[in-house]
Design a protein around this motif. Structure first.
Motif, PDB file in Angstrom:
ATOM      1  N   ARG A 221       0.835  -1.215   0.000  1.00 48.38           N
ATOM      2  CA  ARG A 221       0.000   0.000   0.000  1.00 48.38           C
ATOM      3  C   ARG A 221       0.863   1.256   0.000  1.00 48.38           C
ATOM      4  NH1 ARG A 221      -2.967  -3.105   3.713  1.00 48.38           N
ATOM      5  NH2 ARG A 221      -1.968  -2.023   5.455  1.00 48.38           N
ATOM      6  N   ARG A 222       1.982   1.212   0.688  1.00 49.94           N
ATOM      7  CA  ARG A 222       2.845   2.396   0.808  1.00 49.94           C
ATOM      8  C   ARG A 222       3.558   2.711  -0.503  1.00 49.94           C
ATOM      9  NH1 ARG A 222       5.774   4.917   5.404  1.00 49.94           N
ATOM     10  NH2 ARG A 222       6.654   6.783   4.442  1.00 49.94           N
ATOM     11  N   PRO A 225       0.815   0.348  -4.674  1.00 51.43           N
ATOM     12  CA  PRO A 225      -0.609   0.030  -4.464  1.00 51.43           C
ATOM     13  C   PRO A 225      -1.239  -0.725  -5.630  1.00 51.43           C
ATOM     14  CG  PRO A 225      -0.286   2.391  -4.855  1.00 51.43           C
ATOM     15  CD  PRO A 225       1.070   1.799  -4.639  1.00 51.43           C
ATOM     16  N   GLU A 228      -1.954  -4.489  -5.003  1.00 49.37           N
ATOM     17  CA  GLU A 228      -2.862  -4.968  -3.956  1.00 49.37           C
ATOM     18  C   GLU A 228      -3.768  -6.081  -4.450  1.00 49.37           C
ATOM     19  OE1 GLU A 228      -4.540  -2.523  -0.701  1.00 49.37           O
ATOM     20  OE2 GLU A 228      -4.022  -0.829  -1.994  1.00 49.37           O
TER      21      GLU A 228
END
Length: 500
Positions: A221-222, A225, A228
């Motif tokens: 996510r950091r 993304p 995901e």
């Protein structure tokens, strides 16, 4: 989330002059608390601002700090900015091949500044005092190593190489005891994050798969993304880190940079260069060049860096095995195949980079590989300067140096000219490509040492600032700056040192 205290008591902004202008978030603290310890930096006696990076501050939305004298207390750690929840990170790492449980022993992350463009960057204080991970260290930093990190990280940024950056250096007014007594300092580092290969090794060593999974999804996510929704997120992350690290190491090799401490705790998930301890730039071309005082076996020599990167990536893959496949044997086979991609990526990108250094647009056949190999062999034998040789090749006429009169070089030069003729470009187009790839100015070791000595011992920052100015525009010729291209006298015993 209330901070878990360690060290000095929590501090607040007593004046409030800058309150509300920081845009801090603390997403890392959503991870299980095994990954960090909340604590505040330890206040220093007499902070004074030594350097402030106004352009970087403007870029990340902290430009207002440059006009407020109270900002020195933030950079020193005497005042925690509004919205910050400071913490030290836990991680592990293979250090010169040996595994250790580690952590931030002299640094705290204040939080994640949200930039005007919506990017998230860590703001970290380095030299901010002891933490639970200090391993009997004093938690402090000396002035010269912090100035070195500021200088080299900004030079790397100007070279177009992914890197952490430096926002400020503050003197502490307190001594630091190493081999000698040195003035203390705190560096403010800006990074895409401080997630490392060693962070995943730490999670794996703890044996909690759910914590490892939480770290995996946070890293995705950091930084990535788009991964995901991947069918196998752990494998997807590994592939992406392989990709960004292959590019990073090629860039190091392009400019002759030697990191010096390529431990797994110094390899980021983001693909940024991190930790400018015993680092330096190579003068004479030699794959065996080592500048680190602690690298006695040459593990992290210039020519070993690509292979060490692959070794480090394999350690990341090992940490991710439980998340790649429930069946360990299948996971290992998948990892073997995936890690093999690194060698292919690195080799193809390295060859293209070297061709660009020679003004060649793209590879035609295997003779291009031989052209590169023959040049590097000659450079090793002739002991010529790596950076200056490529800049001189781009000139209309080679300099009248005896080294270029050797039969071996003349034979290679004729083959190179013939190869350039095959691509049918003008000489000006070729030179432009070369000069975009080959810097004219790197952080020459003798100039760096002079600048650091003057700053530390004489409190004279003029040589430092002049060098920083030249290095901020490394690809363009600068009138009157020929001395900054001089490699200086050959010093085979030159060493750089870890700040601890």
């Amino acid at each position: 989330m209330p901070p878990k205290k360690f060290g000095s008591v929590a501090l607040t902004d007593p004046v409030g002059t800058l309150a509300g202008q920081w845009r801090f978030d603390n997403s890392y603290l959503q991870l299980p608390d095994v990954f960090y310890t909340c604590l505040n930096p330890v206040a220093v006696r007499e902070p004074k601002l030594v350097l402030f990076n106004q352009s970087l501050a403007d870029e990340i939305g902290l430009g207002f700090l440059g006009s407020d004298a109270a900002a020195v207390d933030y950079f020193a750690g005497n005042v925690v900015p509004p919205g910050a929840v400071a913490f030290a990170q836990a991680y592990a790492g293979h250090q010169f091949g040996g595994f250790n449980m580690l952590g931030d022993g002299r640094a705290v992350v204040l939080g994640e500044q949200i930039t005007p463009e919506g990017k998230r960057v860590d703001i970290q204080l380095k030299g901010s005092g002891p933490t639970p991970y200090s391993r009997r260290g004093d938690g402090r930093a000396a002035m010269a190593p912090m100035l070195r990190e500021y200088l080299i990280s900004e030079a790397m940024h100007a070279l177009g190489i992914p890197t952490t950056r430096s926002l400020a250096v503050v003197s502490t007014g307190e001594p630091v005891f190493r081999q000698t007594t040195q003035p203390g300092a705190v560096l403010t580092r800006v990074a895409a994050s401080h997630l490392r290969v060693g962070t995943f090794q730490y999670a794996a060593a703890k044996g909690d798969v759910e914590n490892l999974r939480a770290l995996l999804m946070y890293a995705i996510r950091r930084h990535y993304p788009e991964l995901e929704g991947a069918d196998n997120p752990a494998l997807a992350l590994l592939q992406r880190v392989i990709d960004v690290q292959a590019t990073l190491i090629v860039n190091w090799m392009r400019v002759g940079f030697i990191h010096g401490v390529m431990n797994t705790d110094n390899m980021t998930i983001s693909g940024e260069t991190i930790d400018y301890g015993p680092c330096a730039f190579m003068n004479r071309y030699d794959r065996e060049t080592v500048f680190s005082s602690i690298d006695h076996q040459g593990r992290y020599a210039f020519g070993n860096q690509p292979g060490i990167a692959q070794w480090n990536l394999l350690r990341l893959a090992e940490a991710l095995l439980p998340l790649i496949d429930d069946n360990e044997d299948r996971a290992i086979e998948t990892v073997k195949e995936t890690i093999g991609q690194y060698a292919e990526l690195y080799t193809s990108r390295f060859e293209q980079m070297m061709l660009n250094k020679l003004g060649i647009e793209r590879k035609l056949d295997e003779t291009d590989e031989q052209l590169i190999s023959d040049l590097l062999d000659w450079m090793t034998e002739a002991q010529v300067d790596y950076t200056n040789t490529f800049r001189e090749l781009a000139q209309a006429e080679l300099l009248l140096s005896p080294v270029y009169s050797s039969p071996k070089f003349k034979d290679w030069h004729a083959k190179w000219k013939a190869r350039l003729d095959r691509q049918g470009e003008s000489l000006s187009a070729v030179r432009d490509r070369m000069n975009r790839t080959n810097p004219a100015y790197i952080a020459r070791n003798h100039l760096v040492e002079h600048a650091l000595t003057q700053a530390e011992r004489e409190m004279d920052l003029e040589p430092f600032n002049q060098l920083l100015s030249v290095l901020s525009n490394p690809y363009e010729h600068q009138d009157g700056k020929a001395s900054y291209m001089d490699p200086g006298e050959h010093n085979p015993g030159y060493m750089t040192f870890c700040g601890t």
